[in-house]
Motif scaffolding. Structure first.
Motif, PDB file in Angstrom:
ATOM      1  N   LEU A   1       0.824  -1.208   0.000  1.00  9.01           N
ATOM      2  CA  LEU A   1       0.000   0.000   0.000  1.00  9.01           C
ATOM      3  C   LEU A   1       0.862   1.263   0.000  1.00  9.01           C
ATOM      4  O   LEU A   1       0.540   2.250  -0.662  1.00  9.01           O
ATOM      5  CB  LEU A   1      -0.933   0.001   1.213  1.00  9.01           C
ATOM      6  N   SER A   2       1.968   1.241   0.728  1.00 13.08           N
ATOM      7  CA  SER A   2       2.861   2.406   0.757  1.00 13.08           C
ATOM      8  C   SER A   2       3.396   2.716  -0.628  1.00 13.08           C
ATOM      9  O   SER A   2       3.442   3.877  -1.057  1.00 13.08           O
ATOM     10  CB  SER A   2       4.033   2.154   1.717  1.00 13.08           C
ATOM     11  N   LEU A   3       3.798   1.669  -1.346  1.00 11.29           N
ATOM     12  CA  LEU A   3       4.307   1.865  -2.699  1.00 11.29           C
ATOM     13  C   LEU A   3       3.224   2.454  -3.600  1.00 11.29           C
ATOM     14  O   LEU A   3       3.473   3.391  -4.375  1.00 11.29           O
ATOM     15  CB  LEU A   3       4.805   0.533  -3.271  1.00 11.29           C
ATOM     16  N   MET A   4       2.008   1.940  -3.498  1.00 11.21           N
ATOM     17  CA  MET A   4       0.933   2.424  -4.349  1.00 11.21           C
ATOM     18  C   MET A   4       0.571   3.878  -4.024  1.00 11.21           C
ATOM     19  O   MET A   4       0.281   4.678  -4.920  1.00 11.21           O
ATOM     20  CB  MET A   4      -0.284   1.516  -4.207  1.00 11.21           C
ATOM     21  N   VAL A   5       0.596   4.241  -2.748  1.00 11.36           N
ATOM     22  CA  VAL A   5       0.327   5.631  -2.369  1.00 11.36           C
ATOM     23  C   VAL A   5       1.411   6.547  -2.926  1.00 11.36           C
ATOM     24  O   VAL A   5       1.128   7.616  -3.478  1.00 11.36           O
ATOM     25  CB  VAL A   5       0.244   5.766  -0.839  1.00 11.36           C
TER      26      VAL A   5
ATOM     27  N   VAL B   1     -11.754  -4.591   9.846  1.00  5.38           N
ATOM     28  CA  VAL B   1     -11.872  -3.164   9.544  1.00  5.38           C
ATOM     29  C   VAL B   1     -10.850  -2.364  10.344  1.00  5.38           C
ATOM     30  O   VAL B   1     -10.205  -1.436   9.817  1.00  5.38           O
ATOM     31  CB  VAL B   1     -13.302  -2.668   9.829  1.00  5.38           C
ATOM     32  N   LEU B   2     -10.674  -2.709  11.623  1.00  2.00           N
ATOM     33  CA  LEU B   2      -9.695  -2.000  12.444  1.00  2.00           C
ATOM     34  C   LEU B   2      -8.281  -2.189  11.894  1.00  2.00           C
ATOM     35  O   LEU B   2      -7.513  -1.228  11.778  1.00  2.00           O
ATOM     36  CB  LEU B   2      -9.774  -2.496  13.899  1.00  2.00           C
TER      37      LEU B   2
ATOM     38  N   LEU C   1      -3.839   3.875   7.092  1.00  2.00           N
ATOM     39  CA  LEU C   1      -3.456   5.202   7.561  1.00  2.00           C
ATOM     40  C   LEU C   1      -1.944   5.354   7.624  1.00  2.00           C
ATOM     41  O   LEU C   1      -1.388   6.371   7.209  1.00  2.00           O
ATOM     42  CB  LEU C   1      -4.091   5.477   8.933  1.00  2.00           C
ATOM     43  N   PHE C   2      -1.266   4.333   8.148  1.00  2.00           N
ATOM     44  CA  PHE C   2       0.196   4.404   8.204  1.00  2.00           C
ATOM     45  C   PHE C   2       0.805   4.287   6.810  1.00  2.00           C
ATOM     46  O   PHE C   2       1.843   4.903   6.531  1.00  2.00           O
ATOM     47  CB  PHE C   2       0.744   3.317   9.129  1.00  2.00           C
TER      48      PHE C   2
ATOM     49  N   LEU D   1      -7.353   3.473   1.075  1.00  2.00           N
ATOM     50  CA  LEU D   1      -8.218   2.970   2.144  1.00  2.00           C
ATOM     51  C   LEU D   1      -9.199   1.923   1.605  1.00  2.00           C
ATOM     52  O   LEU D   1      -9.413   0.873   2.233  1.00  2.00           O
ATOM     53  CB  LEU D   1      -8.977   4.133   2.781  1.00  2.00           C
ATOM     54  N   ALA D   2      -9.775   2.190   0.448  1.00  2.00           N
ATOM     55  CA  ALA D   2     -10.736   1.252  -0.128  1.00  2.00           C
ATOM     56  C   ALA D   2     -10.062  -0.059  -0.506  1.00  2.00           C
ATOM     57  O   ALA D   2     -10.617  -1.147  -0.282  1.00  2.00           O
ATOM     58  CB  ALA D   2     -11.397   1.886  -1.358  1.00  2.00           C
ATOM     59  N   LEU D   3      -8.854   0.035  -1.072  1.00  2.00           N
ATOM     60  CA  LEU D   3      -8.136  -1.176  -1.468  1.00  2.00           C
ATOM     61  C   LEU D   3      -7.769  -2.019  -0.255  1.00  2.00           C
ATOM     62  O   LEU D   3      -7.943  -3.248  -0.255  1.00  2.00           O
ATOM     63  CB  LEU D   3      -6.873  -0.795  -2.247  1.00  2.00           C
ATOM     64  N   ALA D   4      -7.260  -1.372   0.796  1.00  2.00           N
ATOM     65  CA  ALA D   4      -6.895  -2.112   2.004  1.00  2.00           C
ATOM     66  C   ALA D   4      -8.110  -2.781   2.614  1.00  2.00           C
ATOM     67  O   ALA D   4      -8.083  -3.974   2.966  1.00  2.00           O
ATOM     68  CB  ALA D   4      -6.246  -1.157   3.015  1.00  2.00           C
ATOM     69  N   LEU D   5      -9.177  -2.023   2.745  1.00  2.00           N
ATOM     70  CA  LEU D   5     -10.391  -2.578   3.337  1.00  2.00           C
ATOM     71  C   LEU D   5     -10.949  -3.711   2.479  1.00  2.00           C
ATOM     72  O   LEU D   5     -11.372  -4.750   2.996  1.00  2.00           O
ATOM     73  CB  LEU D   5     -11.431  -1.469   3.494  1.00  2.00           C
ATOM     74  N   GLY D   6     -10.945  -3.523   1.164  1.00  2.00           N
ATOM     75  CA  GLY D   6     -11.473  -4.550   0.281  1.00  2.00           C
ATOM     76  C   GLY D   6     -10.698  -5.846   0.357  1.00  2.00           C
ATOM     77  O   GLY D   6     -11.287  -6.932   0.426  1.00  2.00           O
ATOM     78  N   LEU D   7      -9.345  -5.750   0.352  1.00  2.15           N
ATOM     79  CA  LEU D   7      -8.532  -6.965   0.420  1.00  2.15           C
ATOM     80  C   LEU D   7      -8.729  -7.705   1.738  1.00  2.15           C
ATOM     81  O   LEU D   7      -8.914  -8.926   1.775  1.00  2.15           O
ATOM     82  CB  LEU D   7      -7.050  -6.609   0.239  1.00  2.15           C
ATOM     83  N   VAL D   8      -8.688  -6.951   2.827  1.00  3.71           N
ATOM     84  CA  VAL D   8      -8.819  -7.596   4.135  1.00  3.71           C
ATOM     85  C   VAL D   8     -10.203  -8.220   4.301  1.00  3.71           C
ATOM     86  O   VAL D   8     -10.339  -9.361   4.764  1.00  3.71           O
ATOM     87  CB  VAL D   8      -8.540  -6.574   5.261  1.00  3.71           C
TER      88      VAL D   8
END
Length: 858
Positions: free
Chosen positions: A502-506, A787-788, A795-796, A828-835
């Motif tokens: 996610l960091s790389l994509m951001v 979700v948490l 966020l990080f 945020l959407a990608l992280a939430l969707g994958l998890v």
């Protein structure tokens, strides 16, 4: 356990047999299949496949260059220079070396006969010997030389026909003549070795170019001479370069030969290979977390078997050898799959896009590519498996039986810790030493290590925080927080696996947003509307009068324009100077040159002083400050440039800071007028129309200039920016795809993490259902947990990706950073969707588990 008792010495005998028995027992235990190792294999295969594919594609392109070097270059060797055509003495010398073909290229304008439509073109004039190697492909199989050598004949790119609404047989204005379209160009053999093409290609004969009147003293035309030599092996090519250097020391020719027909393309391929290899290594490292998860699952499933073996007397080292052998055999299987997949990529690209590539890839297998991919895979597998296996070796049999209740907190023995560290160091050393740019590799490795450290630390911090924070009254939330703080929960793996990707994509998304904003909103309102090239000095007054008549409020800036090549710095030949990649470009090929009485607009002198008006002493030059630093140049140093076949040496009088974003006329080198004023040259001008300016008004101005001064080339600034944006979008798409591979590796790791925790989650769900919990409540507790974790990780990742992008944009690209909320929301959407996706699948399997079966099993 029959394999253990087969030894005459019983279980203790295994210690003396060492690896052969361990290998036999490992293979016997693997007869049950690879269940639990599919994510392990996928993680290894993905990273190795990327590295292998990059190496295989690079090998194929390099082999294609070597095999097709003569056709790509247009001969065995070439000589090229700007402005000045070869002289008779030079031609006699070159003709004595081999068969010669002359071509010339320049930018110009093609206009319809009524002058109402026009288009920027890349004009190429050829003689009857062209091409010496390869062939020009024409639409309909037309023979090239039979049509291009017709009086005023032209061969054009199909795009020009579409742009000017013309057809074969029609005529168009080219300078002072009307050329007739005799055929449609499909492919020319030496495109790669020619300069970058912006407009549509138009090919004519040398005689047609002479009749057009486009070539005048000072015109920006590149003359190129291809040769076929009697012998073109490496020794004779070196001798050819030496002979030209000795006979024509100041001719200013740029020499190339078939061994490396396009150094610029070669450098691009090398850099692309390096970047993608590092991306593949990142994917492999992220996948290493999945490897560790799979090993943990593997150990968990064999916990009781290990306990039985230890209870019967097997030593920890024997258990370690058996387990390590099994894991490495499976790792080798993943590496083999990755190698096979990686080597399919060049075949697939050649099959699907072979005709679209500038050269045909020669499919080959380089031993180095295979070795490097295998070494990366083995080192990653070793580094991530030694620790969990070494930990199991230290656990006593009794603890293994009851580890579900009291997880054992033990460390591997010292030798295993040392081997783990050595594997990591070997991986870093190999990545750096195998890289073509070790400086870039060091920064990349350091960045990856920092990202891993940040998210590993964050995972541990979240676990500790969850253990001490208030649970709340809602049972589902209490259970979610408890799971987050569990010693063997998902927290560490989820945060680490998703965080890096996610960091790389951001970082990529924000860099993209920043450059887009720079191009679309930060270009100054006073930026020019047109660049006008090749204005003859004799036509300067007519050009200014014409522009002022068509656009009375237009602002015109002009500057002398020449092309030259840097041949020496402080007396040292440029081919002997090793500079950084950021500065090497200025030493390769021709550069724009000018002279001026005053400091150019958009420039500021930061060191030294500008020469006074009317200066007539030794030649002086002003140099761009950042390039001067990268080339280790300072005030008082000398720069020698070859202009029109003559070497001119000037001393650096001052250093300038240039605001390139103003789009004002600026050059890396600006000379004192007494240095170049006597040389034949034309003028470059910018035309700025007052805002608002309609497209029709801009087009009318361009048509008027074309009708009155047909040799002048008008380039619309907005069109140039859009062309750059198109190239940039393709580059960013490739980077996003590479980042997607890293994200896929993170997704695989996430799936592995869920599989690792599956057994504990099933037991927990069985107990909860037995105590009366509904499936809905269990599902909700898992949703709270996912979700948490997704929110914390995203966020990080946004914070770290933003910092990385800010450093890259402001310090490397050197323009203003722009923060984009859309990139944040996408992350945020990608992280939430994958998890939620992977977590939902895992939860569904947990909820479907039959309670009675698992309770009886315990």
């Amino acid at each position: 356990m029959s394999g253990v008792s087969a030894s005459p010495a019983g279980v203790d005998g295994i210690q003396t047999s060492r690896w052969p028995v361990a290998l036999r027992l490992a293979l016997r235990d693997m007869r049950s299949g690879l269940s639990g190792f599919y994510v392990f294999i996928a993680c290894m295969a993905l990273g190795v496949a990327v590295i292998t594919a990059v190496g295989a594609l690079g090998d194929a392109m390099r082999a294609g260059f070597e095999k097709q070097g003569e056709a790509i270059l247009g001969g065995d060797a070439t000589l090229a220079r700007m402005h000045q055509r070869i002289t008779d003495p030079e031609r006699q010398f070159v003709a004595g070396l081999g068969r010669v073909s002359e071509t010339s290229t320049m930018r110009s304008m093609a206009r319809t006969r009524d002058g109402q439509e026009q288009a920027l073109i890349e004009l190429k004039a050829v003689d009857a010997a062209y091409p010496l190697a390869g062939a020009v492909e024409m639409l309909g199989g037309v023979e090239f030389q039979s049509v291009v050598q017709k009086p005023l004949g032209a061969v054009v790119d199909a795009m020009l026909l579409e742009r000017l609404r013309l057809a074969v047989g029609d005529s168009f204005k080219l300078g002072a003549i009307e050329a007739r379209i005799e055929g449609v160009l499909v492919r020319e053999p030496d495109t790669i070795s020619d300069r970058v093409v912006y407009g549509s290609r138009v090919m004519v004969s040398t005689q047609t170019l002479e009749k057009s009147g486009l070539v005048q003293p000072g015109t920006l035309v590149r003359w190129r001479y291809a040769l076929t030599l009697p012998k073109a092996d490496a020794e004779n090519l070196v001798a050819f370069r030496a002979a030209v250097g000795a006979a024509l020391p100041e001719a200013g020719f740029l020499i190339a030969d078939r061994r490396d027909p396009s150094p610029q393309v070669t450098r691009t391929l090398v850099r692309l290979r390096q970047f993608l290899t590092l991306i593949g290594l990142t994917s492999l490292l992220i996948g290493g977390v999945g490897v560790a998860n799979a090993v943990a699952t593997f150990i968990d499933r064999r916990r009781k078997v290990v306990a039985v073996m230890k209870s019967l007397g097997a030593s920890g080292r024997v258990v370690f050898q058996i387990l390590f052998t099994q894991v490495m055999l499976i790792a080798l299987l993943g590496i083999a799959i990755g190698l096979a997949l990686g080597y399919l990529v060049p075949f697939a690209i050649d099959r699907l896009y072979g005709d679209a590539l500038p050269i045909r890839a020669v499919l080959t297998v380089s031993p180095w590519s295979v070795v490097s991919a295998v070494v990366y895979g083995v080192l990653v597998a070793t580094m991530f498996t030694l620790w969990p296996l070494g930990r199991t070796e230290q656990i006593r049999a009794g603890v293994l039986f009851r580890e579900d209740i009291v997880p054992a907190q033990v460390w591997p023995r010292r030798s295993i810790i040392v081997l783990t560290v050595l594997a990591g160091l070997a991986l870093l050393a190999f990545a750096i030493l195998a890289s073509d740019s070790r400086k870039v590799a060091v920064f990349f490795v350091a960045a990856v290590a920092a990202v891993f450290a940040v998210f590993a630390g964050l995972g541990e911090l979240v676990v500790r925080a969850a253990r001490v924070m208030p649970r709340g009254r809602r049972p589902e939330l209490r259970l979610a927080i408890t799971n987050i703080g569990a010693p063997d929960g998902l927290t560490r793996n989820v945060i680490l696996s998703l965080g890096a990707g996610l960091s790389l994509m951001v970082a990529v998304a924000l860099a993209d947003a920043s450059l887009t904003a720079e191009l679309t909103t930060k270009v100054p309102k006073s930026s020019p509307t047109y660049f006008a090239l090749d204005i003859a000095r004799a036509d300067r007054d007519a050009f200014v009068a014409l522009v002022q008549r068509e656009a009375p409020n237009a602002r015109i800036e002009e500057a002398p324009m020449l092309r030259g090549r840097i041949v020496r710095l402080n007396g040292v030949a440029t081919d002997q100077i090793k500079s950084s990649d950021e500065a090497q470009w200025v030493l390769n090929g021709d550069r724009g040159l000018t002279y001026s009485e005053h400091v150019p607009e958009g420039s500021k002198v930061v060191a030294g002083s500008w020469w006074p008006e009317g200066y007539a002493d030794e030649p002086l030059v002003s140099f761009e400050v950042d390039l001067a630093k990268r080339l280790n140049l300072k005030l008082g140093d000398t720069v020698t440039v070859n202009v029109l076949g003559r070497n001119v040496t000037a001393r650096i009088a001052n250093l300038r800071e240039i605001k390139w974003e103003t789009l004002a006329i600026n050059f890396v080198m600006v000379f004192s007028p007494n240095t170049l004023a006597a040389a034949p040259h034309n003028l470059l001008a910018t035309i700025s129309l007052p805002e608002p300016s309609s497209l029709a008004r801009e087009a009318q101005l361009s048509r008027a200039v074309g009708q009155k001064l047909p040799a002048v080339t008008m380039i619309r600034v907005k069109d140039a920016l859009e062309a750059f944006q198109g190239v940039y979008n393709k580059v960013m798409t490739a980077i996003r795809v590479a980042g997607g591979v890293t994200m896929l590796a993170g997704a695989l790791v996430l799936a592995g993490a869920l599989a690792t925790a599956q057994r504990r989650r099933i037991k927990q769900a069985v107990i909860l259902k037995t105590l009366g919990a509904t499936r809905g409540r269990i599902l909700l507790s898992h949703a709270f947990e996912y979700v948490l974790l997704a929110a914390i990780t995203a966020l990080f990742a946004v914070a770290l990706g933003t910092l990385t992008s800010w450093i890259a944009v402001t310090q490397v690209m050197e323009f203003e950073f722009t923060f984009s909320m859309s990139a944040v929301w996408q992350t945020l959407a990608l992280a939430l969707g994958l998890v939620l996706a992977f977590g939902g699948l895992g939860t569904w399997a947990v909820l479907r588990a039959p309670s009675a079966f698992h309770l009886r099993a315990e």
